[in-house]
Design a protein around this motif. Structure first.
Motif, short mmCIF file in Angstrom:
data_model
loop_
_atom_site.label_atom_id
_atom_site.label_comp_id
_atom_site.label_asym_id
_atom_site.label_seq_id
_atom_site.Cartn_x
_atom_site.Cartn_y
_atom_site.Cartn_z
N LEU A 1 0.44 -1.03 0.23
CA LEU A 1 -0.03 -0.39 -0.11
C LEU A 1 0.87 1.25 0.10
O LEU A 1 0.75 1.61 -0.65
CB LEU A 1 -0.96 -0.08 0.99
N ARG B 1 1.91 1.65 -2.87
CA ARG B 1 0.93 2.19 -4.55
C ARG B 1 0.45 3.63 -4.49
O ARG B 1 0.38 4.33 -5.27
CB ARG B 1 0.50 1.61 -4.37
N LYS B 2 0.86 3.78 -2.64
CA LYS B 2 0.13 5.14 -2.64
C LYS B 2 1.13 6.49 -2.11
O LYS B 2 0.52 7.43 -2.42
CB LYS B 2 -0.70 4.83 -1.47
N LYS B 3 2.23 5.79 -2.32
CA LYS B 3 3.63 6.69 -2.08
C LYS B 3 3.37 7.46 -1.23
O LYS B 3 3.42 9.30 -1.40
CB LYS B 3 3.25 7.49 -3.49
N THR B 4 3.41 6.67 -0.06
CA THR B 4 2.90 7.04 1.20
C THR B 4 3.35 6.54 2.76
O THR B 4 3.09 5.62 2.26
CB THR B 4 1.84 7.38 1.64
N SER C 1 -12.50 2.08 4.07
CA SER C 1 -11.13 1.47 3.85
C SER C 1 -10.50 0.76 2.24
O SER C 1 -9.77 0.92 1.79
CB SER C 1 -10.32 0.58 4.96
N ASP D 1 -8.87 2.71 0.02
CA ASP D 1 -7.81 1.97 0.11
C ASP D 1 -6.49 2.71 1.04
O ASP D 1 -4.99 2.76 0.63
CB ASP D 1 -6.71 2.44 -1.24
N PHE D 2 -6.85 2.02 2.47
CA PHE D 2 -6.28 2.47 3.15
C PHE D 2 -6.46 1.17 4.16
O PHE D 2 -7.19 0.47 4.22
CB PHE D 2 -6.18 3.80 4.20
N GLU E 1 -2.28 16.23 3.20
CA GLU E 1 -1.19 16.19 2.56
C GLU E 1 0.16 16.77 2.81
O GLU E 1 1.78 16.25 1.38
CB GLU E 1 -1.88 16.94 0.97
N ARG F 1 1.67 14.30 4.63
CA ARG F 1 2.25 12.98 3.46
C ARG F 1 3.67 13.33 2.05
O ARG F 1 4.41 12.35 2.52
CB ARG F 1 1.20 12.67 2.28
N TRP G 1 7.06 11.36 2.20
CA TRP G 1 7.40 10.13 1.13
C TRP G 1 9.41 11.10 0.69
O TRP G 1 9.59 10.05 0.14
CB TRP G 1 6.27 10.31 0.48
#
Length: 269
Positions: free
Chosen positions: A31, A34-37, A75, A79-80, A253, A256, A260
């Motif tokens: 995850l 994929r989500k860059k977090t 979720s 997607d978390f 954001e 995040r 990242w």
């Protein structure tokens, strides 16, 4: 960050997947990649309608299993993963009942939970009996971010040893800690160290303040991810404490992006 040649901190999240057998750990690494977090939002609210991601379910005044079902569905849609910051701290039989039963039935909806190692190995055994068949994962509290806490030195070392004893059963996959504690207390066998990896989730992260009146101490995402080699930043009031929905989104954001950026700098070194 530890300078050990066996450190997995320089690897990308996806490259670390082969070192983990726990389903929740693999899901988390996938995850994040994929989500860059690498942001975990800790929302300690008291009303279900205000809950986006829950870390302390037992402070929700209007909790129902229907609310948990709605959170699980959310979720999947967004997607978390769900991390219930329960901090179990009792004997094995008791925590297995707390985890599986009662009002909250945590294991039925939470991907990840955590526990204090104080009761001994039985706490891991008790939680694993419930959580492992459901492909859940457990973090052990090896260190804390509050001033004057007692989770230091020998306490931390024995927590790491406990995690290693239970690593083979695929349930314990990491720590709540301020740094890469398993490298600080590395196993003596070189081969074992080469194959070992634990995920480090770290609270006490803030961009604008260094502490509060109740002893909390904050470090920046740069300090936590790049300098200390941790994997996930846990941010609470720095995000949910804002006054409007847009401010909450903007701060999420902001954290995040900073987390990242620090991770990218780390894996490129």
């Amino acid at each position: 960050m530890a300078s050990s040649t066996t450190s997995k901190a320089h690897l990308s999240y996806s490259a670390r997947i082969p070192y983990h057998t726990n389903a929740a750990a693999v899901k988390l690494l996938e995850l994040m990649d994929r989500k860059k977090t690498n942001l975990c939002v800790s929302v300690d609210v008291t009303k279900g309608k205000d809950m986006l991601e829950v870390t302390h379910i037992d402070i929700i005044e209007d909790f129902t299993l229907e609310l948990a079902d709605e959170l699980v569905q959310l979720s999947k849609e967004l997607d978390f993963m769900i991390f219930e910051d329960r901090k179990f701290a009792d004997i094995g039989n008791t925590v297995s009942l707390q985890y599986s039963s009662g009002v909250h039935k945590i294991a039925s909806w939470s991907d990840i939970t955590n526990a204090h190692p104080i009761p001994g190995d039985g706490i891991v055994t008790g939680l694993s009996a419930v959580g492992k068949p459901l492909e859940r994962g457990l973090l052990l509290l090896a260190e804390m971010s509050s001033k004057g806490n007692l989770a230091t030195g020998e306490y931390t070392r024995t927590t790491v040893e406990m995690a290693r004893r239970h690593r083979s059963d695929g349930f314990v996959f990491g720590f709540i800690a301020m740094g890469r504690v398993h490298e600080r207390y590395a196993p003596s066998e070189a081969a074992a160290a080469e194959q070992e990896d634990f995920l480090i989730l770290t609270p006490g992260v803030g961009l604008d303040v260094k502490g509060d009146k109740m002893g909390q101490q904050y470090r920046t995402p740069h300090e936590v991810i790049l300098e200390s080699g941790c994997d996930v930043i846990i941010v609470g009031r720095g995000i949910y404490g804002k006054t409007s929905e847009q401010e909450v989104r903007d701060e999420a954001e902001r954290y995040r992006a900073e987390g990242w950026k620090a991770y990218q700098a780390r894996v490129q070194t």
